[in-house]
Write a protein that holds these residues in place. Structure first.
Motif, PDB file in Angstrom:
ATOM      1  N   THR A  40       0.588  -1.191   0.310  1.00  0.00           N
ATOM      2  CA  THR A  40       0.397  -0.197  -0.184  1.00  0.00           C
ATOM      3  C   THR A  40       0.941   1.137   0.228  1.00  0.00           C
ATOM      4  OG1 THR A  40      -1.575  -1.110   1.731  1.00  0.00           O
ATOM      5  CG2 THR A  40      -1.991   1.300   0.772  1.00  0.00           C
ATOM      6  N   PRO A  41       1.331   1.872  -1.244  1.00  0.00           N
ATOM      7  CA  PRO A  41       1.976   3.253  -0.923  1.00  0.00           C
ATOM      8  C   PRO A  41       1.254   4.236  -0.144  1.00  0.00           C
ATOM      9  CG  PRO A  41       1.819   1.783  -3.749  1.00  0.00           C
ATOM     10  CD  PRO A  41       1.002   1.285  -2.087  1.00  0.00           C
ATOM     11  N   ILE A  42       2.006   4.773  -0.222  1.00  0.00           N
ATOM     12  CA  ILE A  42       2.019   6.157   0.926  1.00  0.00           C
ATOM     13  C   ILE A  42       1.915   7.166   0.405  1.00  0.00           C
ATOM     14  CG2 ILE A  42       1.891   6.978   3.258  1.00  0.00           C
ATOM     15  CD1 ILE A  42       1.922   4.857   4.474  1.00  0.00           C
ATOM     16  N   ALA A  43       0.918   8.351   0.317  1.00  0.00           N
ATOM     17  CA  ALA A  43       1.556   9.669   0.112  1.00  0.00           C
ATOM     18  C   ALA A  43       0.689  11.185   0.582  1.00  0.00           C
ATOM     19  CB  ALA A  43       1.417   9.775  -1.393  1.00  0.00           C
ATOM     20  N   LEU A  44       2.019  11.360   1.774  1.00  0.00           N
ATOM     21  CA  LEU A  44       1.207  12.973   2.409  1.00  0.00           C
ATOM     22  C   LEU A  44       1.723  14.092   1.968  1.00  0.00           C
ATOM     23  CD1 LEU A  44       3.217  10.443   5.242  1.00  0.00           C
ATOM     24  CD2 LEU A  44       0.573  10.533   4.873  1.00  0.00           C
ATOM     25  N   THR A  45       1.277  15.027   3.016  1.00  0.00           N
ATOM     26  CA  THR A  45       0.942  16.435   2.596  1.00  0.00           C
ATOM     27  C   THR A  45       1.500  16.428   3.618  1.00  0.00           C
ATOM     28  OG1 THR A  45      -1.119  16.935   3.424  1.00  0.00           O
ATOM     29  CG2 THR A  45      -0.191  16.908   0.951  1.00  0.00           C
ATOM     30  N   PHE A  46       1.425  17.607   4.157  1.00  0.00           N
ATOM     31  CA  PHE A  46       2.324  17.824   5.888  1.00  0.00           C
ATOM     32  C   PHE A  46       1.695  18.015   6.452  1.00  0.00           C
ATOM     33  CE2 PHE A  46       4.237  21.081   9.241  1.00  0.00           C
ATOM     34  CZ  PHE A  46       5.023  20.791   9.079  1.00  0.00           C
ATOM     35  N   PRO A  47       0.560  18.667   6.324  1.00  0.00           N
ATOM     36  CA  PRO A  47      -0.943  18.366   7.156  1.00  0.00           C
ATOM     37  C   PRO A  47      -1.391  17.337   7.322  1.00  0.00           C
ATOM     38  CG  PRO A  47      -1.398  20.423   5.860  1.00  0.00           C
ATOM     39  CD  PRO A  47      -0.271  19.514   5.450  1.00  0.00           C
ATOM     40  N   ASP A  48      -1.018  16.253   6.346  1.00  0.00           N
ATOM     41  CA  ASP A  48      -0.753  14.824   6.788  1.00  0.00           C
ATOM     42  C   ASP A  48      -0.574  14.418   7.686  1.00  0.00           C
ATOM     43  OD1 ASP A  48      -2.957  14.463   4.626  1.00  0.00           O
ATOM     44  OD2 ASP A  48      -1.495  14.484   3.753  1.00  0.00           O
ATOM     45  N   LEU A  49       0.726  14.384   7.110  1.00  0.00           N
ATOM     46  CA  LEU A  49       1.610  14.190   8.240  1.00  0.00           C
ATOM     47  C   LEU A  49       1.402  15.032   9.802  1.00  0.00           C
ATOM     48  CD1 LEU A  49       5.080  12.877   8.365  1.00  0.00           C
ATOM     49  CD2 LEU A  49       5.984  15.025   8.871  1.00  0.00           C
ATOM     50  N   LEU A  50       1.646  15.843  10.126  1.00  0.00           N
ATOM     51  CA  LEU A  50       1.233  16.325  11.118  1.00  0.00           C
ATOM     52  C   LEU A  50       0.014  16.128  12.069  1.00  0.00           C
ATOM     53  CD1 LEU A  50       1.724  19.995  11.195  1.00  0.00           C
ATOM     54  CD2 LEU A  50       3.204  18.507  12.027  1.00  0.00           C
ATOM     55  N   ALA A  51      -1.163  15.273  11.258  1.00  0.00           N
ATOM     56  CA  ALA A  51      -2.214  13.975  11.519  1.00  0.00           C
ATOM     57  C   ALA A  51      -2.360  13.019  12.078  1.00  0.00           C
ATOM     58  CB  ALA A  51      -3.402  14.328  10.275  1.00  0.00           C
ATOM     59  N   LEU A  52      -1.446  12.737  11.728  1.00  0.00           N
ATOM     60  CA  LEU A  52      -0.309  11.120  11.963  1.00  0.00           C
ATOM     61  C   LEU A  52       0.025  11.386  14.026  1.00  0.00           C
ATOM     62  CD1 LEU A  52       1.356  10.221   9.365  1.00  0.00           C
ATOM     63  CD2 LEU A  52      -1.078   9.324  10.089  1.00  0.00           C
ATOM     64  N   PRO A  53       0.031  10.504  14.401  1.00  0.00           N
ATOM     65  CA  PRO A  53       0.614   9.594  15.123  1.00  0.00           C
ATOM     66  C   PRO A  53       2.455   9.783  15.725  1.00  0.00           C
ATOM     67  CG  PRO A  53      -0.144   7.860  15.273  1.00  0.00           C
ATOM     68  CD  PRO A  53      -0.436   8.892  13.917  1.00  0.00           C
ATOM     69  N   GLN A  54       2.019  10.772  16.823  1.00  0.00           N
ATOM     70  CA  GLN A  54       3.377  11.827  17.289  1.00  0.00           C
ATOM     71  C   GLN A  54       4.359  11.468  17.479  1.00  0.00           C
ATOM     72  OE1 GLN A  54       4.748  14.834  14.646  1.00  0.00           O
ATOM     73  NE2 GLN A  54       2.960  14.404  14.102  1.00  0.00           N
ATOM     74  N   VAL A  55       5.783  11.591  17.790  1.00  0.00           N
ATOM     75  CA  VAL A  55       6.550  11.258  18.767  1.00  0.00           C
ATOM     76  C   VAL A  55       7.244  12.024  19.235  1.00  0.00           C
ATOM     77  CG1 VAL A  55       8.362   8.848  19.441  1.00  0.00           C
ATOM     78  CG2 VAL A  55       6.634   8.711  18.098  1.00  0.00           C
ATOM     79  N   LEU A  70      24.860  16.001  22.124  1.00  0.00           N
ATOM     80  CA  LEU A  70      24.208  14.905  22.859  1.00  0.00           C
ATOM     81  C   LEU A  70      22.759  15.634  22.826  1.00  0.00           C
ATOM     82  CD1 LEU A  70      26.987  14.687  25.202  1.00  0.00           C
ATOM     83  CD2 LEU A  70      26.754  13.291  23.016  1.00  0.00           C
ATOM     84  N   ASP A  71      22.056  15.423  23.315  1.00  0.00           N
ATOM     85  CA  ASP A  71      20.493  15.694  24.153  1.00  0.00           C
ATOM     86  C   ASP A  71      19.811  16.608  22.730  1.00  0.00           C
ATOM     87  OD1 ASP A  71      20.825  13.593  26.389  1.00  0.00           O
ATOM     88  OD2 ASP A  71      22.153  15.061  27.013  1.00  0.00           O
ATOM     89  N   VAL A  72      19.971  15.810  21.798  1.00  0.00           N
ATOM     90  CA  VAL A  72      19.111  16.899  19.795  1.00  0.00           C
ATOM     91  C   VAL A  72      17.542  16.684  20.978  1.00  0.00           C
ATOM     92  CG1 VAL A  72      19.049  17.569  18.451  1.00  0.00           C
ATOM     93  CG2 VAL A  72      20.674  16.838  19.398  1.00  0.00           C
ATOM     94  N   ALA A  73      16.344  17.538  20.924  1.00  0.00           N
ATOM     95  CA  ALA A  73      15.245  17.058  21.135  1.00  0.00           C
ATOM     96  C   ALA A  73      14.799  17.058  19.734  1.00  0.00           C
ATOM     97  CB  ALA A  73      15.048  17.332  22.395  1.00  0.00           C
ATOM     98  N   TRP A  74      14.150  15.909  18.979  1.00  0.00           N
ATOM     99  CA  TRP A  74      12.968  16.017  17.838  1.00  0.00           C
ATOM    100  C   TRP A  74      11.629  15.800  18.144  1.00  0.00           C
ATOM    101  CZ3 TRP A  74      16.458  17.191  13.874  1.00  0.00           C
ATOM    102  CH2 TRP A  74      17.629  16.578  13.798  1.00  0.00           C
ATOM    103  N   ARG A  75      10.345  16.217  17.243  1.00  0.00           N
ATOM    104  CA  ARG A  75       9.384  15.717  17.476  1.00  0.00           C
ATOM    105  C   ARG A  75       9.069  14.895  15.191  1.00  0.00           C
ATOM    106  NH1 ARG A  75       4.185  15.657  19.893  1.00  0.00           N
ATOM    107  NH2 ARG A  75       2.726  16.204  18.878  1.00  0.00           N
ATOM    108  N   GLY A  76       8.814  14.190  15.485  1.00  0.00           N
ATOM    109  CA  GLY A  76       7.769  14.129  14.209  1.00  0.00           C
ATOM    110  C   GLY A  76       7.361  12.258  14.615  1.00  0.00           C
ATOM    111  N   VAL A  77       6.374  11.776  13.146  1.00  0.00           N
ATOM    112  CA  VAL A  77       6.279  10.093  13.025  1.00  0.00           C
ATOM    113  C   VAL A  77       7.193   9.307  12.583  1.00  0.00           C
ATOM    114  CG1 VAL A  77       5.031   9.488  11.301  1.00  0.00           C
ATOM    115  CG2 VAL A  77       4.466  11.617  12.425  1.00  0.00           C
ATOM    116  N   ARG A  78       7.136   8.243  13.554  1.00  0.00           N
ATOM    117  CA  ARG A  78       7.987   7.131  13.323  1.00  0.00           C
ATOM    118  C   ARG A  78       7.413   6.714  11.628  1.00  0.00           C
ATOM    119  NH1 ARG A  78       6.447   5.801  18.961  1.00  0.00           N
ATOM    120  NH2 ARG A  78       7.952   5.563  20.068  1.00  0.00           N
TER     121      ARG A  78
END
Length: 200
Positions: A40-55, A70-78
């Motif tokens: 199942t190929p996936i296509a995302l826009t930026f709002p699509d990415l933000l709507a997914l579970p965030q880490v 050291l200790d760089v803080a990130w947020r995003g989607v796995r």
């Protein structure tokens, strides 16, 4: 356990290293695709990415040039979450990551399936700036930083290892900082072999 890989020095700075001109991709123009050997190929826009579970996670960041932040803080989607939706085919063992601007990097599928590999859009609580790969970059913290492709736009799953930009110029095909896999020495056994199964 040692926190800093051999040959690295810790810095409080966070150098920006980019080969060539940095592309400018506004969030509203950003598009991402996960395709190739998937059901199942996936296509995302930026709002699509933000709507997914965030880490949110904090990881050390190691550059092949010898510095570590050291200790760089990130947020995003796995990426693992996206791969679960895409359902890789049995013959998929590797990936080619493509960026806006033409940059590429290769990874093993097992690296993309780690829980701390992200499509990252936030750095230290702020939107990822363009010079650091914004609006979205790949984060692969257990490998040297050149694998964390900036301005990511596409990941293609393959049944073989296809070398990326720096790998074709002599950088190591995997890039594990704990093994000091900076430059390739000798043959690349996986690079010329088409994998027909994960047991090959």
């Amino acid at each position: 356990m040692e926190r800093v890989p051999p040959g690295q020095r810790v810095t409080e700075r966070f150098p920006v290293l980019t080969y060539g001109e940095a592309p400018r991709v506004p969030p509203e123009a950003w598009r991402f695709a996960l395709e190739g050997l998937v059901e199942t190929p996936i296509a995302l826009t930026f709002p699509d990415l933000l709507a997914l579970p965030q880490v949110e996670l904090t990881r050390d960041f190691h550059c092949v040039t010898g510095w570590s932040r050291l200790d760089v803080a990130w947020r995003g989607v796995r990426t693992r979450d996206l791969l679960e939706k895409a359902r890789p085919r049995p013959e998929a063992v590797a990936a080619l990551v493509e960026s806006y601007g033409g940059y590429t990097a290769n990874l093993l599928l097992e690296d993309l399936l780690r829980e701390d590999v992200l499509l990252a859009h936030t750095l230290f609580g702020k939107p990822l700036p363009p010079e650091r790969g914004g609006p979205v970059r790949l984060l692969v913290p257990h490998l040297y930083a050149w694998k964390s492709a900036k301005w990511v736009r596409r990941i293609v799953l393959l049944d073989h290892l296809e070398l990326g930009f720096w790998e074709r110029l002599g950088y190591h095909w995997r890039g594990d900082p704990w093994k000091e896999e900076r430059f390739q020495e000798g043959p690349i056994p996986a690079a010329s072999l088409r994998f027909r199964s994960k047991q090959t």
